[in-house]
Design an enzyme around this catalytic site. Structure first.
Site, PDB file in Angstrom:
ATOM      1  N   GLN A 214    -100.626 -14.999  55.946  1.00  0.00           N
ATOM      2  CA  GLN A 214    -101.686 -15.971  55.661  1.00  0.00           C
ATOM      3  C   GLN A 214    -102.565 -16.233  56.881  1.00  0.00           C
ATOM      4  O   GLN A 214    -103.479 -17.047  56.809  1.00  0.00           O
ATOM      5  CB  GLN A 214    -101.073 -17.307  55.195  1.00  0.00           C
ATOM      6  CG  GLN A 214    -100.276 -17.204  53.922  1.00  0.00           C
ATOM      7  CD  GLN A 214    -101.142 -16.880  52.699  1.00  0.00           C
ATOM      8  OE1 GLN A 214    -102.364 -17.037  52.718  1.00  0.00           O
ATOM      9  NE2 GLN A 214    -100.502 -16.421  51.646  1.00  0.00           N
ATOM     10  N   LYS A 237    -103.895  -9.494  50.764  1.00  0.00           N
ATOM     11  CA  LYS A 237    -104.394 -10.834  51.127  1.00  0.00           C
ATOM     12  C   LYS A 237    -105.544 -10.724  52.125  1.00  0.00           C
ATOM     13  O   LYS A 237    -106.195 -11.709  52.453  1.00  0.00           O
ATOM     14  CB  LYS A 237    -103.266 -11.677  51.719  1.00  0.00           C
ATOM     15  CG  LYS A 237    -102.155 -11.969  50.690  1.00  0.00           C
ATOM     16  CD  LYS A 237    -101.098 -12.841  51.299  1.00  0.00           C
ATOM     17  CE  LYS A 237     -99.789 -12.797  50.536  1.00  0.00           C
ATOM     18  NZ  LYS A 237     -99.817 -13.512  49.259  1.00  0.00           N
TER      19      LYS A 237
HETATM   20  N1  PLP Z   1     -95.271 -14.345  53.588  1.00  0.00           N
HETATM   21  C1  PLP Z   1     -96.213 -15.220  53.246  1.00  0.00           C
HETATM   22  C2  PLP Z   1     -96.547 -16.348  54.168  1.00  0.00           C
HETATM   23  C3  PLP Z   1     -96.887 -15.077  52.027  1.00  0.00           C
HETATM   24  O1  PLP Z   1     -97.852 -15.935  51.687  1.00  0.00           O
HETATM   25  C4  PLP Z   1     -96.542 -14.004  51.172  1.00  0.00           C
HETATM   26  C5  PLP Z   1     -97.172 -13.868  49.852  1.00  0.00           C
HETATM   27  O2  PLP Z   1     -97.596 -14.835  49.254  1.00  0.00           O
HETATM   28  C6  PLP Z   1     -95.559 -13.110  51.597  1.00  0.00           C
HETATM   29  C7  PLP Z   1     -94.953 -13.314  52.810  1.00  0.00           C
HETATM   30  C8  PLP Z   1     -95.166 -11.951  50.757  1.00  0.00           C
HETATM   31  O3  PLP Z   1     -96.223 -11.053  50.652  1.00  0.00           O
HETATM   32  P1  PLP Z   1     -96.143  -9.800  49.693  1.00  0.00           P
HETATM   33  O4  PLP Z   1     -95.746 -10.306  48.337  1.00  0.00           O
HETATM   34  O5  PLP Z   1     -97.508  -9.233  49.730  1.00  0.00           O
HETATM   35  O6  PLP Z   1     -95.123  -8.871  50.283  1.00  0.00           O
END
Ligand code: PLP
Length: 417
Positions: A214, A237
């Site tokens: 984030q 993201k």
């Molecule tokens: N870490 C944080 C702070 C996140 O916001 C997210 C997803 O919302 C993740 C990890 C996991 O990301 P991903 O589902 O793309 O692996």
């Protein structure tokens, strides 16, 4: 409406109204109303530059990489490795071999847990997490705990949702072997003091993994400045494709760590008796990777750097500021997470309506927000609530979007009293 003065694009050289034109999906409708997309923390929308880059791969530059001796494969390999170099520069990592392409932040963290964790941690060793973590920075360590008998320690947050740094300093001890901490909370937007987190850990020789999912869409990240040992993020993201992400690791760690998965490309030679592994980064990239995804991620980085990350940050902060002030005028609305330093994420509850009902009414107005526990159930528990409604702002969000959100919330109040 007239734009608040702070949102006039000229002072910080960024025009969100123009940038919106780069995102075809923002011209679509939801329930017959113009789409107001306020869920970029879950996944950001894609600019045409990324869509075109992925299309170009499949139309003109696609073959498997690293193995082909023919021109097309060499071109695709160059584009894929070019994307790795773009990520290196984006994070200011010292070397491209310290950049591993993975499926996303989740896979990056699992890689460190299963490789570094299984090789170097034993029963009684401790890992420090925080109360702000996404489940993907909790569960991989619990899986490791179940195998090795390590102990997980959790840094608490105060009522504003800020990390209690003194408590963190006290948790660090001679048994601590790793700190795994988010850079920005996905659920409530808190920015954690990464410099202090790393400094205090390094004073005890403890490596630090930072979950930057984030953070990277909102601010300049410099892994050498942070001096963190690992940094992970997801492409989707960052306005890039889904199914691609990055794990940065210091070469000294990656070289010492055993492979995470076995397969093609991660080997130098294989017999039935013995396998010699390839050098990093290839040692950790078994099998055919998400080639178009990596190249698309490179295009997303080019796009963001073209706009200017400090300029994007200034704009998003102005939108966050406006939204915080605008929503404070909604009757019965309580913000969750009021840290002094926040990314453009606004979580809240209404005393009259459940977050899911809020989300459903807003959806009917074309406003897309996220409701639920945001994969951060321990943090929800900390605040004594099951869920929040969360609006998260990307580079393309404007005060008009905030006004649409506020109008939708007034409608929620009309329905639920
Ligand atoms: N870490 C944080 C702070 C996140 O916001 C997210 C997803 O919302 C993740 C990890 C996991 O990301 P991903 O589902 O793309 O692996």
């Amino acid at each position: 409406m007239t734009k608040p003065a702070t949102l006039d694009p000229r002072p910080h050289g960024f025009d969100a109204w123009r940038a919106r034109e780069d995102f075809p999906i923002l011209k679509t409708e939801a329930h017959g109303k113009p789409l107001v997309y306020l869920d970029s923390a879950a996944s950001a929308q894609k600019p045409r530059a990324v869509i075109e880059a992925v299309r170009h791969v499949y139309e003109a530059e696609y073959a498997n990489i690293h193995r082909g001796v023919y021109e097309l494969s060499e071109k695709t390999t160059a584009a894929f490795e070019g994307a790795r170099e773009k990520v290196r520069a984006f994070l200011n990592a010292p070397e491209a071999r310290e950049i591993l392409f993975v499926r996303g932040a989740t896979e990056g963290i699992n890689l460190v847990a299963q490789s570094f964790g299984r090789a170097f941690l034993k029963e009684g060793d401790e890992i420090i997490l925080s109360a702000l973590e996404h489940h993907s920075n909790i569960v991989p360590w619990q899986l490791l705990r179940d195998i090795t008998g390590i102990v997980l320690r959790v840094v608490p947050v105060n009522n504003a949702g800020e990390l209690e740094i003194d408590a963190y300093a006290e948790l660090l001890n001679t048994r601590t072997r790793l700190v795994a901490m988010t850079h920005v909370s996905n659920a409530i937007g808190t920015v954690t003091p990464i410099h202090d987190i790393v400094r205090l850990a390094h004073e005890r020789g403890v490596p630090v993994l930072v979950d930057g999912c984030q953070a990277v869409p909102h601010q300049k990240v410099d892994v050498q400045d942070f001096d963190c040992d690992f940094y992970v993020f997801s492409g989707h993201k960052l306005y890039g494709p889904s199914g691609i992400g990055v794990l940065y690791g210091k070469a000294k760690h990656l070289e010492a760590m055993p492979p995470y998965q076995g397969g093609g490309d991660m080997i130098r030679s294989v017999t039935f008796e013995k396998t010699d592994y390839n050098v990093i980064p290839h040692k950790f990239e078994a099998g055919t990777p998400h080639i178009a995804g990596a190249i698309g991620l490179g295009a997303a980085i080019d796009y963001l750097e073209g706009l200017g990350i400090p300029e994007i940050m200034a704009h998003e902060q102005a939108v966050l500021h406006y939204a915080t002030e605008r929503l404070s005028r909604i009757r019965g609305l309580r913000p969750i997470g009021t840290a002094r330093e926040k990314a453009s994420i606004l979580s809240f509850v209404l005393d009259r309506a459940h977050p899911h009902d809020v989300g459903t009414v807003l959806d009917g107005e074309g406003v897309a927000i996220r409701t639920g526990h945001h994969c951060a159930q321990p943090l929800m528990e900390r605040f004594g609530i099951p869920a929040t409604a969360r609006a998260s702002f990307g580079l393309y969000n404007t005060p008009e979007d905030v006004d649409a959100l506020a109008a939708g919330l007034e409608k929620v109040l009309e329905i639920f009293g």
